[in-house]
Design an enzyme around this catalytic site. Structure first.
Site, PDB file in Angstrom:
ATOM      1  N   ASP A  38       4.655  11.430  12.764  1.00 61.81           N
ATOM      2  CA  ASP A  38       4.618  10.017  12.876  1.00 61.81           C
ATOM      3  C   ASP A  38       5.997   9.446  12.955  1.00 61.81           C
ATOM      4  O   ASP A  38       6.411   8.650  13.952  1.00 61.81           O
ATOM      5  CB  ASP A  38       3.717   9.097  12.039  1.00 61.81           C
ATOM      6  CG  ASP A  38       3.914   9.466  10.514  1.00 61.81           C
ATOM      7  OD1 ASP A  38       4.687  10.288  10.098  1.00 61.81           O
ATOM      8  OD2 ASP A  38       3.408   8.648   9.829  1.00 61.81           O
ATOM      9  N   GLY A 126      -6.883   6.468  -3.110  1.00 58.31           N
ATOM     10  CA  GLY A 126      -6.099   7.576  -3.368  1.00 58.31           C
ATOM     11  C   GLY A 126      -6.337   8.824  -3.209  1.00 58.31           C
ATOM     12  O   GLY A 126      -5.779   9.903  -3.570  1.00 58.31           O
ATOM     13  N   ASP A 176      -2.884   4.840  10.318  1.00 63.46           N
ATOM     14  CA  ASP A 176      -4.221   4.754   9.790  1.00 63.46           C
ATOM     15  C   ASP A 176      -4.961   3.596  10.188  1.00 63.46           C
ATOM     16  O   ASP A 176      -6.110   3.518  10.396  1.00 63.46           O
ATOM     17  CB  ASP A 176      -3.907   4.398   8.052  1.00 63.46           C
ATOM     18  CG  ASP A 176      -3.419   5.579   7.622  1.00 63.46           C
ATOM     19  OD1 ASP A 176      -3.234   6.581   8.307  1.00 63.46           O
ATOM     20  OD2 ASP A 176      -2.764   5.439   6.573  1.00 63.46           O
TER      21      ASP A 176
HETATM   22  P1  ADP Z   1      -5.081   5.372   0.046  1.00 61.67           P
HETATM   23  O1  ADP Z   1      -4.588   6.633   0.417  1.00 61.67           O
HETATM   24  O2  ADP Z   1      -6.414   5.156  -0.553  1.00 61.67           O
HETATM   25  O3  ADP Z   1      -5.036   4.359   1.197  1.00 61.67           O
HETATM   26  P2  ADP Z   1      -3.093   3.259  -1.112  1.00 61.67           P
HETATM   27  O4  ADP Z   1      -2.248   3.585  -2.205  1.00 61.67           O
HETATM   28  O5  ADP Z   1      -2.536   3.393  -0.029  1.00 61.67           O
HETATM   29  O6  ADP Z   1      -4.326   4.781  -1.249  1.00 61.67           O
HETATM   30  O7  ADP Z   1      -4.074   2.096  -1.373  1.00 61.67           O
HETATM   31  C1  ADP Z   1      -4.998   2.271  -2.319  1.00 61.67           C
HETATM   32  C2  ADP Z   1      -4.734   0.555  -3.115  1.00 61.67           C
HETATM   33  O8  ADP Z   1      -5.623  -0.308  -1.954  1.00 61.67           O
HETATM   34  C3  ADP Z   1      -5.332   0.468  -4.081  1.00 61.67           C
HETATM   35  O9  ADP Z   1      -5.002   0.747  -5.250  1.00 61.67           O
HETATM   36  C4  ADP Z   1      -5.912  -1.115  -3.962  1.00 61.67           C
HETATM   37  O10 ADP Z   1      -4.940  -2.108  -4.366  1.00 61.67           O
HETATM   38  C5  ADP Z   1      -6.096  -1.315  -2.543  1.00 61.67           C
HETATM   39  N1  ADP Z   1      -7.806  -1.217  -2.355  1.00 61.67           N
HETATM   40  C6  ADP Z   1      -8.138  -0.213  -1.649  1.00 61.67           C
HETATM   41  N2  ADP Z   1      -9.598  -0.390  -1.445  1.00 61.67           N
HETATM   42  C7  ADP Z   1      -9.932  -1.650  -2.133  1.00 61.67           C
HETATM   43  C8  ADP Z   1     -10.912  -2.241  -2.453  1.00 61.67           C
HETATM   44  N3  ADP Z   1     -12.210  -2.029  -2.092  1.00 61.67           N
HETATM   45  N4  ADP Z   1     -10.839  -3.573  -3.211  1.00 61.67           N
HETATM   46  C9  ADP Z   1      -9.708  -3.831  -3.807  1.00 61.67           C
HETATM   47  N5  ADP Z   1      -8.697  -3.218  -3.537  1.00 61.67           N
HETATM   48  C10 ADP Z   1      -8.647  -2.052  -2.757  1.00 61.67           C
HETATM   49 MG    MG Z   2      -2.963   4.143   1.980  1.00 63.01          MG
END
Ligand code: ADP
Ligand code: MG
Length: 386
Positions: A38, A126, A176
């Protein structure tokens, strides 16, 4: 799925008192192939998965933006007029960042009102499935409708990216959000990261009774961030030394010249990116010409390239990949940034339990913590639920 819808609406009422005006959802994603391409302006091929984030929303007349989530205890509120990236933090930076980014993008042309928003999700956080894009995309479609903004899906993907880059502060690309917003059932989103052209390509997994098994090793190495920066720097150095704007501009036929011009390590970094771009193109072509049973070798080659040339795999990922293949997967590779995280295996549906069992056993034998494994299906992108 029905449960999540009902739960979201019930939780909305419990938190805010009234009923939601509408309910929206957007999926997480997995990247089938195209890793570390990317930021080299190349190709990626993710798909939207059958894990979704739901957003229930209702307008308010007092100009307040209120957000709550089953994922977090506290509900937060801020006057719409005060939304700014530097004022946002924690999980609410995702939904409120999208509200800010949508205002930035429409520049006052949208019918902005305050809102109550409730988020509920079964996208694991995550695990490399982009719960972040799922929440951004669900909120983006919900607010686009509430504010009558009329933005198309590609623009909404950029709204999500803007929120993540500026309000959350993560320098991520647009893959994404594109997968989450443009995905269709049993199809992948073939994305050109230079032009941002996106094409929906049928996968044919359902008809061939294939699923993609995600194997999350749970490993996360402290040098992941440093390793990622170092790989980006090598790619930039390689492109500069070879006189191209980005590694996207090189083809497999340029590799002989690259070997002459570059030190061994930079050459191998470049070779991964150049061959990975080609593998994405080959995967799309193979799906069209021969169907999904024929793409396994491309996934395997992608893994070897990341293990040997890009050097971002770890023993747990290699073990998951090798064990899945021995147990009957058609192709497997690590996915994501590397130095931990998840691997994926294209698996005949009737062999899923066998592969899961074999991978669990191999991890136990090696003294590794048991991985979390689950199959995903390619599913429809963001949509209105009610
Ligand atoms: P991922 O690989 O899952 O995208 P990221 O660190 O990029 O991991 O994003 C995860 C973050 O997104 C969480 O720590 C939270 O802050 C936010 N998040 C994701 N899903 C939710 C949800 N259902 N409710 C609230 N916050 C969320
Ligand atoms: Mg993410």
């Amino acid at each position: 799925m029905t449960d999540l819808r009902t739960e979201t609406l019930q939780a909305f009422s419990a938190v805010y008192g009234g009923a939601a005006a509408s309910l929206w959802s957007a999926p997480g994603r997995v990247n089938l192939i195209g890793e570390h391409t990317d930021y080299n302006e190349g190709f990626v091929f993710p798909f939207a998965i059958d894990r979704r984030t739901f957003a229930a929303i209702a307008p308010r007349t007092d100009g307040m933006a209120r957000v709550a989530s089953s994922f977090a205890d506290e509900a937060l509120e801020i006057p719409l007029a005060d939304l700014a990236p530097e004022r946002l933090s924690g999980w609410s930076a995702y939904p409120l960042g999208v509200a800010w980014a949508l205002r930035e993008t429409t520049r006052g042309r949208a019918a902005e009102t305050g809102f109550d928003l409730f988020i509920h999700s079964d996208v694991p956080v995550g695990a490399g499935l982009s719960s972040s894009a799922a929440i951004e995309s669900a909120v983006a479609v919900a607010l686009d409708d509430l504010w009558d903004a009329g933005l198309d899906r590609r623009t909404l993907a950029r709204v999500g990216q803007l929120a993540e880059n500026k309000a959350v502060g993560a320098p991520t690309g647009i893959m994404d959000q594109s997968a989450s917003l443009l995905g269709e059932a049993d199809a992948g989103v073939f994305l050109d990261c230079r032009t941002l052209d996106a094409e929906v390509i049928p996968l044919g997994f359902d008809a061939a009774d294939l699923v993609l098994l995600v194997m999350d090793t749970g490993v996360s190495h402290s040098h992941a961030t440093g390793g990622y920066s170092a790989r980006r720097a090598s790619c930039e150095a390689g492109a500069k030394a070879l006189g191209v704007e980005a590694l996207r501009d090189l083809g497999v036929e340029d590799l002989a010249r690259a070997r002459e011009a570059l030190d061994d390590e930079t050459f191998r970094r470049v070779r991964h990116v150049v061959t990975e771009d080609q593998r994405v193109l080959d995967t799309v072509r193979t799906l069209r010409e021969s169907g999904p049973l024929a793409i396994g070798d491309l996934l395997d080659a992608s893994h070897r390239s990341m293990r040997d040339d890009f050097e971002i795999s770890v023993p747990e990922l290699d073990l998951a990949v090798e064990t899945a293949l021995s147990a009957g997967a058609l192709g497997a590779r690590m996915t994501g940034g590397g130095f931990g995280g998840a691997a994926i295996a294209l698996t005949p549906r009737d062999l899923v339990s066998r592969v899961e069992f074999a991978v669990d056993g191999a991890f136990l034998e090696h003294g590794y913590t048991a991985p979390t494994t689950f199959p995903v299906r390619a599913s429809e992108g963001a949509r209105r639920e009610q």
